[in-house]
Design a protein around this motif. Structure first.
Motif, PDB file in Angstrom:
ATOM      1  N   LYS A  32      71.410 -88.207  32.489  1.00 48.17           N
ATOM      2  CA  LYS A  32      70.863 -88.972  31.375  1.00 48.17           C
ATOM      3  C   LYS A  32      70.101 -87.998  30.480  1.00 48.17           C
ATOM      4  O   LYS A  32      69.602 -86.980  30.962  1.00 48.17           O
ATOM      5  N   PRO A  33      70.021 -88.261  29.184  1.00 48.29           N
ATOM      6  CA  PRO A  33      69.219 -87.396  28.315  1.00 48.29           C
ATOM      7  C   PRO A  33      67.769 -87.379  28.781  1.00 48.29           C
ATOM      8  O   PRO A  33      67.233 -88.401  29.238  1.00 48.29           O
ATOM      9  N   THR A  86      71.318 -87.447  22.811  1.00 49.18           N
ATOM     10  CA  THR A  86      72.254 -86.324  22.698  1.00 49.18           C
ATOM     11  C   THR A  86      73.684 -86.806  22.887  1.00 49.18           C
ATOM     12  O   THR A  86      73.928 -87.794  23.597  1.00 49.18           O
ATOM     13  N   ASP A  87      74.612 -86.098  22.253  1.00 53.07           N
ATOM     14  CA  ASP A  87      76.031 -86.401  22.421  1.00 53.07           C
ATOM     15  C   ASP A  87      76.775 -85.211  23.023  1.00 53.07           C
ATOM     16  O   ASP A  87      77.996 -85.114  22.916  1.00 53.07           O
ATOM     17  N   SER A  88      76.008 -84.309  23.660  1.00 52.60           N
ATOM     18  CA  SER A  88      76.655 -83.147  24.256  1.00 52.60           C
ATOM     19  C   SER A  88      76.027 -82.817  25.604  1.00 52.60           C
ATOM     20  O   SER A  88      74.880 -83.196  25.888  1.00 52.60           O
ATOM     21  N   LEU A  89      76.783 -82.105  26.405  1.00 53.96           N
ATOM     22  CA  LEU A  89      76.342 -81.697  27.741  1.00 53.96           C
ATOM     23  C   LEU A  89      76.812 -80.272  27.990  1.00 53.96           C
ATOM     24  O   LEU A  89      77.986 -79.958  27.762  1.00 53.96           O
ATOM     25  N   THR A  90      75.887 -79.430  28.437  1.00 51.52           N
ATOM     26  CA  THR A  90      76.245 -78.062  28.801  1.00 51.52           C
ATOM     27  C   THR A  90      75.980 -77.869  30.294  1.00 51.52           C
ATOM     28  O   THR A  90      74.864 -78.115  30.771  1.00 51.52           O
ATOM     29  N   THR A 118      70.985 -92.296  24.778  1.00 53.25           N
ATOM     30  CA  THR A 118      69.527 -92.241  24.808  1.00 53.25           C
ATOM     31  C   THR A 118      69.063 -92.026  26.248  1.00 53.25           C
ATOM     32  O   THR A 118      69.870 -92.141  27.186  1.00 53.25           O
ATOM     33  N   ASN A 119      67.778 -91.756  26.427  1.00 51.01           N
ATOM     34  CA  ASN A 119      67.306 -91.479  27.784  1.00 51.01           C
ATOM     35  C   ASN A 119      67.169 -92.729  28.637  1.00 51.01           C
ATOM     36  O   ASN A 119      66.750 -92.660  29.784  1.00 51.01           O
ATOM     37  N   ALA A 120      67.546 -93.866  28.099  1.00 51.13           N
ATOM     38  CA  ALA A 120      67.614 -95.098  28.890  1.00 51.13           C
ATOM     39  C   ALA A 120      69.026 -95.331  29.427  1.00 51.13           C
ATOM     40  O   ALA A 120      69.266 -96.297  30.150  1.00 51.13           O
TER      41      ALA A 120
END
Length: 836
Positions: free
Chosen positions: A72-73, A78-82, A122-124
């Protein structure tokens, strides 16, 4: 982690002698690159759960993996993940949905997997990404360090079964950031995730991982799938797998499984190796006020491990040096390592260092845990000995009082943090803090730190705040001095007595670039048959103190509790030291007095050494034996009966060995029967001493006795044999050294490499020289020991080349040619080592 090179490397004197490996931190070195601030990794996404399904290709050394990673953010949408993903083939990346998976766009570059999500989260909101991949650890080009000699994350040991003397195993090593070499993750210590791992293996193998074994499924193809589940969050570098033909022995602590995984050969000795583990868990749980927080504790021993041991959550992995028979255990155990790794389950796993800059929150505490375990198990003297050894280990790696900062936000490489500062110095800084604070407040503060930050991350400021919360005292000055500034004090102390007053002059003589320390110091003054304690505060470069006393002091015991993290140089007299040994008998005081006597070689001190033969510490009895001057007729008469008794029956095999060799130094043939009797002893140390002693009394008989020993015994006393062959440098002895270079582990290599060099130097055959230099180079390359050996060996080779050339100048014929050829070979060997 217990980095067993440990600590401390190889010592080259004029004759290049190697010490056996002991404990594994690197030497403390000042960083050459202090311009880059090592910020804690920014959290864009948080790991929530990591599910893995893995299988293995032994022939290719591949892991085939499927991963479902839930995140989760952290705060910002965010719309990306590294993800970190080292040396992998990425087969598929998709978003897991209720109606099926949706392929995601990704770029895989420079060991990073950059994923574009299907929307901005979102972080939810949690989301799960599926990744299919192949990990190829043996094709990964990564840099290790002096502490961790390899960093490819996943290790196939004897996967083809070609080495009949080695089991086939697979194991992992995540610290520092190598878990991402076998599964994609955010490979930072400030991440925490729950975990589930399913491993498909050949049915004959046993598996181990974090948490609980929740299922085992037998497959039609002769394999089995074991699923391990970890319901409590921990950091990715603490994930682990171990696969092999282990014999599992079960123990318990309060109904929780405490299991030991060993090669079947060593299973009969499991309780002698690991049997104190439940007592350790109980001791640490009680003293910290936090009961062991995990659902189980397992310890597994593997081959060819790249470090000393690793505190993977619920499942510590040990190198093979811990695995011993009952006979080997007569000469010592690895209990300190067991205690170290266990203490990490609280400091490192339950609460994890927020960043590698804060490694002290893991390693200083684990090393401190070793110290207090020794005290609990064997008494205060054992605790003091352990603490003294940590101090000497740290001091031995420094010059002029200089050393890096403990909480270090500027360094060249994160691996540099695994040094004698993070381990040894940090542990005695904690011990000194305990002394100043008082045990009750100190352990209550540790409890506050652990409970406040449970299953999260911590740094030194949080420790300080916990201590201030408990004690109501501002500990900033202590932390500023010891955690956020480097170095240590070097105190020059002059004691005097005048006009009924004892005087003490103290100068801080550490380098001017090192801070001036503030040091509360306790002093015991022994005068007029009484001891009085005084407390002083040192806070400038030069200070004078004086105290009224009833008579000229017999001793002023500076830093009476021996908590000073630094060095002292004083003007104590021989008589002061003699009094000190008898009347101020802390471990540090006793060893300091004995060392003074040995260095001064004063005949008056020999009586103290005679008393030292009865010291309660085995290493101090052995030290006293070494210092005895048997050329002194009076001392000899008094010492010989005691030495004979020690040689025959002391409970410490180191003491017995020292006594045997000391008696052999007399040259008295009456002791030959003792030497021969020692050759029947079960202790390898005692047996080796018997061989060494016989070599002094009857050299030919020692070589004959050697030939009568079985292969197992010869392997265990290899350093003694290696020493014997120096004085008998026949060509055929090359095979003995060669076998160790080709097959020995680090301990065995360090145990004989110095003697091998001396043998090569003494031998006159250039063919032996060339082969020997190649053997040594192969061993260094095989075990990646360049950081320890190249520089020192190069110097020894170069000096030998000069010596051989000089000898050649005075020789003729074949002897001249051989010496010149040897000189060339040693010169080339030195040049080759310097290139690497």
């Amino acid at each position: 982690m217990n980095k067993k090179i440990i600590a401390c490397g190889v010592i080259l004197a004029s004759a290049f002698m190697a010490n056996p490996i002991f404990a594994q931190e690197q030497a403390a070195e000042k960083s050459n690159n202090l311009s880059i601030y090592r910020a804690t990794a920014t959290k864009v996404n948080d790991l929530v759960h990591t599910k893995l399904d893995v299988s293995f290709d032994y022939a290719k050394r591949y892991l085939y993996g499927k991963e479902w990673v839930t995140l989760k953010p952290h705060f910002y949408p965010t719309d990306s993940l590294t993800l970190d993903a080292q040396g992998m083939d990425i087969k598929a990346v998709s978003l897991v949905g209720a109606k099926g998976n949706t392929a995601l766009k990704y770029v895989y570059n420079d060991n990073k997997l950059y994923i574009t999500l299907n929307k901005k989260y979102t972080n939810a909101e949690k989301y799960t990404v599926y990744i299919a991949y192949t990990a190829k650890p043996d094709e990964l080009k990564v840099k290790g360090s002096a502490a961790i000699t390899d960093a490819k994350g996943l290790y196939f040991i004897n996967p083809d079964g070609t080495d009949k003397n080695k089991p086939t195993q697979i194991w992992t090593q995540g610290e520092t950031e190598s878990s991402s070499a076998w599964f994609p993750t955010i490979d930072k210590p400030d991440q925490k995730t729950t975990e589930e791992i399913s491993m498909t293996v050949k049915s004959k193998y046993t598996t181990l991982s974090n948490g609980k074994l929740v299922s085992q499924k037998t497959n039609a193809d002769g394999t089995r799938t074991d699923t391990w589940k970890m319901d409590l969050p921990h950091s990715p570098y603490l994930f682990m797998m171990a696969i092999g033909e282990f014999k599992v022995t079960k123990d318990t602590y309060k109904g929780k499984e405490v299991n030991y995984y060993l090669e079947p050969k060593y299973a009969p000795y499991v309780k002698q190796i690991f049997g104190k583990t439940p007592d350790m868990i109980r001791f640490y749980s009680n003293i910290l006020g936090v009961d062991y927080p995990w659902n189980k504790y397992a310890q597994v021993v593997v081959r060819d491990y790249v470090s000393g041991a690793m505190e993977n959550t619920t499942a510590t992995l040990h190198g093979e040096q811990i695995q011993k028979t009952d006979r080997e255990l007569l000469d010592g155990n690895e209990e300190g390592t067991i205690a170290h790794e266990l203490f990490h389950q609280w400091f490192g796993d339950y609460v994890t260092a927020e960043s590698w800059s804060n490694l002290t929150m893991n390693e200083s505490f684990a090393t401190f845990g070793e110290i207090i375990w020794h005290g609990h198990d064997a008494g205060q003297d054992a605790e003091d000995k352990s603490r003294y050894e940590k101090l000497q280990s740290y001091l031995g790696s420094t010059k002029k009082g200089e050393s890096p900062v403990l909480a270090r936000f500027y360094y060249n490489d994160k691996e540099d943090m695994f040094d004698n500062v993070s381990y040894a110095k940090g542990s005695i800084i904690l011990y000194a803090l305990k002394n100043q604070m008082g045990d009750a407040a100190f352990y209550k503060s540790l409890n506050r730190y652990l409970t406040t930050n449970a299953f999260k991350n911590g740094e030194t400021h949080q420790l300080r705040l916990a201590m201030e919360d408990v004690t109501g005292k501002d500990w900033n000055p202590y932390f500023n001095q010891w955690y956020y500034n480097g170095g240590h004090p070097i105190l020059s102390i002059d004691y005097g007595y005048e006009n009924g007053k004892a005087t003490i002059k103290v100068k801080q003589t550490q380098d001017s670039s090192v801070q001036t320390f503030t040091l509360p110091v306790k002093i015991d003054i022994y005068a007029g048959g009484k001891k009085i304690r005084k407390e002083i505060l040192i806070n400038s470069r030069e200070q004078n103190f004086s105290f009224e006393v009833s008579a000229k002091p017999d001793l002023i015991d500076f830093d009476a509790d021996k908590i000073l993290v630094g060095e002292t140089n004083d003007n104590k007299t021989a008589e002061n030291y003699y009094f000190q040994y008898k009347n101020a008998p802390s471990y540090a005081n006793r060893i300091e007095a004995l060392q003074f006597i040995m260095q001064s070689k004063a005949s008056s001190g020999q009586q103290i050494l005679l008393e030292g033969l009865k010291d309660k510490s085995g290493d101090l009895r052995a030290l006293s034996i070494d210092g005895l001057n048997l050329e002194d007729a009076q001392i000899k008469v008094a010492a010989l009966p005691v030495l004979l008794q020690l040689a025959k029956s002391d409970k410490d095999t180191e003491v017995r060995s020292a006594a045997i060799l000391k008696l052999a130094e007399t040259g008295d043939q009456a002791y030959k029967s003792l030497m021969l009797e020692s050759l029947k002893n079960r202790s390898y140390k005692v047996l080796a001493a018997g061989i060494g002693g016989l070599a002094k009394l009857a050299p030919q008989e020692s070589l004959a006795a050697l030939s009568g020993l079985d292969a197992d015994t010869k392997e265990h006393i290899a350093p003694s044999i290696a020493s014997l062959y120096i004085s008998d440098p026949k060509d055929e002895h090359q095979a003995f050294y060669e076998n160790i270079m080709l097959n020995g582990d680090r301990n065995k290599i360090f145990g004989v490499i110095g003697q091998y060099f001396q043998y090569l130097r003494a031998n006159t055959n250039p063919a032996v020289t060339e082969k020997g230099i190649n053997n040594i180079s192969s061993a260094i390359e095989r075990l990646k020991l360049q950081a320890y050996l190249n520089k020192q060996l190069a110097g020894a080779y170069a000096a030998t080349a000069q010596g051989k050339a000089k000898q050649a100048a005075a020789a003729t014929g074949d002897a001249k040619a051989n010496l010149n050829k040897q000189a060339e070979l040693f010169k080339k060997g030195a040049a080759d080592l310097e290139k690497e």
